[in-house]
Scaffold this motif. Sequence first.
Motif, short mmCIF file in Angstrom:
data_model
loop_
_atom_site.label_atom_id
_atom_site.label_comp_id
_atom_site.label_asym_id
_atom_site.label_seq_id
_atom_site.Cartn_x
_atom_site.Cartn_y
_atom_site.Cartn_z
N ILE A 63 30.63 133.11 1.34
CA ILE A 63 30.17 131.76 1.02
C ILE A 63 29.45 131.81 -0.32
O ILE A 63 28.45 132.52 -0.48
CB ILE A 63 29.22 131.22 2.11
CG1 ILE A 63 29.91 131.26 3.48
CG2 ILE A 63 28.77 129.81 1.77
CD1 ILE A 63 29.00 130.90 4.63
N GLU A 64 29.98 131.07 -1.30
CA GLU A 64 29.38 131.04 -2.64
C GLU A 64 28.90 129.62 -2.93
O GLU A 64 29.68 128.67 -2.90
CB GLU A 64 30.40 131.47 -3.69
CG GLU A 64 29.83 131.53 -5.10
CD GLU A 64 30.83 132.04 -6.11
OE1 GLU A 64 30.48 132.11 -7.30
OE2 GLU A 64 31.97 132.35 -5.71
N SER A 65 27.60 129.49 -3.18
CA SER A 65 27.02 128.17 -3.43
C SER A 65 27.24 127.76 -4.88
O SER A 65 27.64 128.56 -5.73
CB SER A 65 25.52 128.19 -3.12
OG SER A 65 24.83 128.96 -4.09
N ALA A 66 26.96 126.49 -5.16
CA ALA A 66 27.12 125.97 -6.52
C ALA A 66 26.18 126.66 -7.49
O ALA A 66 26.44 126.70 -8.70
CB ALA A 66 26.88 124.47 -6.52
N THR A 67 25.09 127.23 -6.98
CA THR A 67 24.12 127.93 -7.84
C THR A 67 24.46 129.41 -8.03
O THR A 67 23.74 130.13 -8.71
CB THR A 67 22.71 127.81 -7.25
OG1 THR A 67 22.71 128.36 -5.92
CG2 THR A 67 22.27 126.36 -7.20
N PHE A 79 38.27 127.30 1.08
CA PHE A 79 37.85 125.93 1.32
C PHE A 79 36.68 125.55 0.41
O PHE A 79 35.87 126.41 0.04
CB PHE A 79 37.41 125.74 2.78
CG PHE A 79 38.37 126.30 3.79
CD1 PHE A 79 39.50 125.60 4.16
CD2 PHE A 79 38.13 127.54 4.38
CE1 PHE A 79 40.38 126.11 5.10
CE2 PHE A 79 39.00 128.07 5.32
CZ PHE A 79 40.13 127.35 5.68
N LEU A 80 36.58 124.27 0.07
CA LEU A 80 35.42 123.72 -0.61
C LEU A 80 34.67 122.82 0.38
O LEU A 80 35.29 121.99 1.05
CB LEU A 80 35.83 122.91 -1.84
CG LEU A 80 36.36 123.71 -3.03
CD1 LEU A 80 36.81 122.76 -4.13
CD2 LEU A 80 35.30 124.67 -3.55
N THR A 81 33.36 123.01 0.48
CA THR A 81 32.57 122.22 1.42
C THR A 81 31.49 121.45 0.67
O THR A 81 30.95 121.93 -0.34
CB THR A 81 31.91 123.12 2.48
OG1 THR A 81 30.91 123.94 1.85
CG2 THR A 81 32.94 124.02 3.14
N THR A 82 31.17 120.27 1.16
CA THR A 82 30.11 119.46 0.56
C THR A 82 29.07 119.04 1.59
O THR A 82 28.03 118.49 1.23
CB THR A 82 30.69 118.20 -0.09
OG1 THR A 82 31.43 117.46 0.89
CG2 THR A 82 31.61 118.57 -1.26
N GLU A 83 29.33 119.31 2.86
CA GLU A 83 28.42 118.93 3.93
C GLU A 83 27.71 120.16 4.48
O GLU A 83 28.00 121.30 4.10
CB GLU A 83 29.20 118.23 5.06
CG GLU A 83 30.05 117.05 4.60
CD GLU A 83 29.21 115.89 4.09
OE1 GLU A 83 28.04 115.79 4.51
OE2 GLU A 83 29.72 115.10 3.28
N THR A 84 26.79 119.94 5.40
CA THR A 84 26.07 121.05 6.02
C THR A 84 26.90 121.73 7.10
O THR A 84 26.58 122.82 7.55
CB THR A 84 24.75 120.57 6.64
OG1 THR A 84 25.03 119.53 7.59
CG2 THR A 84 23.82 120.04 5.55
N ASP A 96 24.42 124.69 2.76
CA ASP A 96 23.47 124.00 1.89
C ASP A 96 24.18 123.53 0.63
O ASP A 96 24.46 124.33 -0.27
CB ASP A 96 22.31 124.93 1.55
CG ASP A 96 21.25 124.25 0.68
OD1 ASP A 96 21.26 123.01 0.64
OD2 ASP A 96 20.45 124.96 0.07
N GLY A 97 24.50 122.24 0.56
CA GLY A 97 25.13 121.70 -0.64
C GLY A 97 26.59 122.09 -0.77
O GLY A 97 27.27 122.41 0.20
N ARG A 98 27.08 122.11 -2.01
CA ARG A 98 28.48 122.39 -2.29
C ARG A 98 28.71 123.90 -2.25
O ARG A 98 28.01 124.67 -2.91
CB ARG A 98 28.86 121.83 -3.66
CG ARG A 98 30.34 121.95 -4.00
CD ARG A 98 30.61 121.29 -5.35
NE ARG A 98 32.00 121.45 -5.75
CZ ARG A 98 32.98 120.65 -5.37
NH1 ARG A 98 32.71 119.63 -4.57
NH2 ARG A 98 34.22 120.85 -5.77
N ASN A 99 29.73 124.32 -1.50
CA ASN A 99 30.03 125.75 -1.35
C ASN A 99 31.52 125.99 -1.44
O ASN A 99 32.33 125.13 -1.07
CB ASN A 99 29.54 126.27 0.01
CG ASN A 99 28.04 126.23 0.15
OD1 ASN A 99 27.35 127.14 -0.26
ND2 ASN A 99 27.53 125.15 0.75
N THR A 156 27.40 136.40 3.17
CA THR A 156 28.57 136.90 3.89
C THR A 156 28.30 136.87 5.39
O THR A 156 27.19 137.12 5.84
CB THR A 156 28.92 138.33 3.46
OG1 THR A 156 27.78 139.18 3.66
CG2 THR A 156 29.33 138.38 2.00
N LEU A 157 29.34 136.53 6.14
CA LEU A 157 29.28 136.52 7.59
C LEU A 157 30.42 137.35 8.15
O LEU A 157 31.48 137.47 7.52
CB LEU A 157 29.39 135.09 8.14
CG LEU A 157 28.32 134.07 7.74
CD1 LEU A 157 28.68 132.70 8.32
CD2 LEU A 157 26.95 134.50 8.24
#
Length: 525
Positions: free
Chosen positions: A508-512, A486-491, A468-471, A517-518
Motif C-alpha cells: 500500500i503506497e499513499s499519496a505522500t 488498484f487505486l483507492t480514495t476511501e477508507t 488513509d486518503g488516496r492509495n 505492507t500486509l
Amino acid sequence: MNRFLKSLFLIPFVASALPMAASGTNPESYITSDPFETMVRLGRFSETSPIYQMPAGSASGGYISMATTSGDAIIYPLGYNKTSAPSSYFTIVSKETSLLIAGESFDLNATLTVDPSSYTITAYTDWDRNGVYEEVTQKAQINASTRSFVQPITIPETATIGKTRVRVRIESSTPATADASISGRIYDFVVYVMEATERTDCFISVTSNNNDWGTALIETQPNDAGRYEKGSQVTVKALINEDSETEIEFKGWQEGGEIVSKDLVYTFTVSKSTSLVALFQAAVPELATPQVSTAEEPIWYQIMNAHTNEARKERYIAYDTNINSTYTKALRVEKPADQSDKFLWRLEDAGNDRVYIVHKGTGMSISGQKILEKEYFTLSANGNQFVIAPSGNANGSYSIKYEGDDSYLLNAQEGTWGVVLYNAGIGTGSGWYFYKVPIKTPTAIDEAQQVAPKGRLYDGHLTLTGLDGRNRVRVFSLTGQLLGDFLTTETTFEGDLRYAERFILIAIESATGNHTTLKLIDSKL
C-alpha cells in the motif's frame, strides 16, 4: 505465439465436469485460461491415482516456513507459507501447488526455521505416476546464513502428464529409501505436469528473505501466460517494511549465490528463467555494557552464552512455548538468534544493584527456585532478582548471579538447552554477553497514526479497511507475480484478484509516499 500459448489463453473456461481423458488427448482438451481449472483437468487424466506410502516416524528439528518454485518449468508457482510447526512429521502440501511443463527444470526454494546445514535434505519424484519414488540425483544447495535451501529438479520429456508428487525429507542422516522411517520432517508437494512445449518466454520470480523485514515485487507486467519474453526488460522492486520496530537495511538482489544489484529498484534483460531474492537485514546488534531501562524507554538485548564448546557456543536466551524434541523447555538457549521478540530482553531496576530480566514478547521475567542444576527456569509475572557483574574472565563476559549469590550463576545446560543455576564456569558456561539491539524510535507521524490498514481475503476477494486518503494498492503472490493493481480514495476498499491465491502480499503506497505492507491468507482456500 506458439500453439501452447494460443491454447492456454484462448480456450474458453468450461465449468462442467469432464470425462476421463485418454492417453492420446492433446493439450487443447485440458488447457484453459485459469491455471486452477487446468490443474483440475490434469488431475482427471487417469481413472486411478498413484498410492503413496506414509512412512513411520516422529517430528524433530525445525520445519519449512516458506517454499516457492521457480524456473523454466513453471507455469504456475508454488507459494507455501507456514507460521507454526505442522501437527505431524508428515505433511501433504496440496492447497498450494505448482503447474509444470515436462522436459524443463525448476528449483524448489525453501526456508526453514533452523539452520539446514546440520540436516540431510533428500528429494524424490514420481514422474511416471506409478506410486514409486525415485531419488533426485542433484543435491540441495544449502545456505546456512539464510536458513534456506534450493533443490534443483529436472522433469523428463517423457513424464506422464497429470497429478503427481515431489517428496522432500529433512533429517539428521541419509535415508535408505523415500519410505524409510524418519525422525525429522517429510513434505509431499502435490504438482501437476503438462506436455513438453517449445517456449520463447521465461518465468521470473522474486522473493524476500524475510517478509517481516521487506517485500519483493515485480514492477513489469508479464504476458498473458504470466511470463516474460527473452530480450525484454523486467524491473523488480524491494520495499523495506517501514512498520518494523527494527532498523532494516537492504543488502541487494541475489541470484544463486551472487549479488547482482544493490539497488532497491533493479532492471535487467531477460535471457533465462530467473529467481531473485531480495536480501533484507536487520541492523546488527552491538556488544554492549548491560544497562537498566524502563518499559517506556527500553533498551533491548540479545543475551548470548560465552561458552566456547562447539555445541554450546553462540546460543542465546530465548522464550518460546513451541516445544519440540530439540528444545523441551520454553525458556532455553537457541541458535542462531534473530531479532524477534523471543530473543529480546531488558533489565529492569529492582533496587540494591539488582535487576529483573524482562522478556519483550511476554512482559514477564525470568524466575525459578534456588536449586543447582536440577531446576529449569521459566518466566513469571514477578520474576526473581539477579545481580549482573563482570565475570572477571579475560573474554569480557558477565555473570548473572541469582539474588547476588556468587555460587548460583545462570547457566545454559548442555543437551537439554534449558536455563539452570550452576556454581562454576565463570566467564564460559556461566558467562554471558549482552548485545544491544537497535530498535527504531517511532516518529511523531508514527505515534499519531491511530488506525493501521487491515485486510481480509476470501476466495480471491480482497477487503481493506483503515486506509488513509488516496492509495495505490498492489497485490502480489509469494513469488512476486502481480495479482491486482488498484487505486483507492476511501477508507475502505473491495476488489477481486486476477485469480485466487492462498497467501498474498499487499503493498500500500499513499499519496505522500509512505509504504505499508500486509500479509494475508485466503480464509476459504
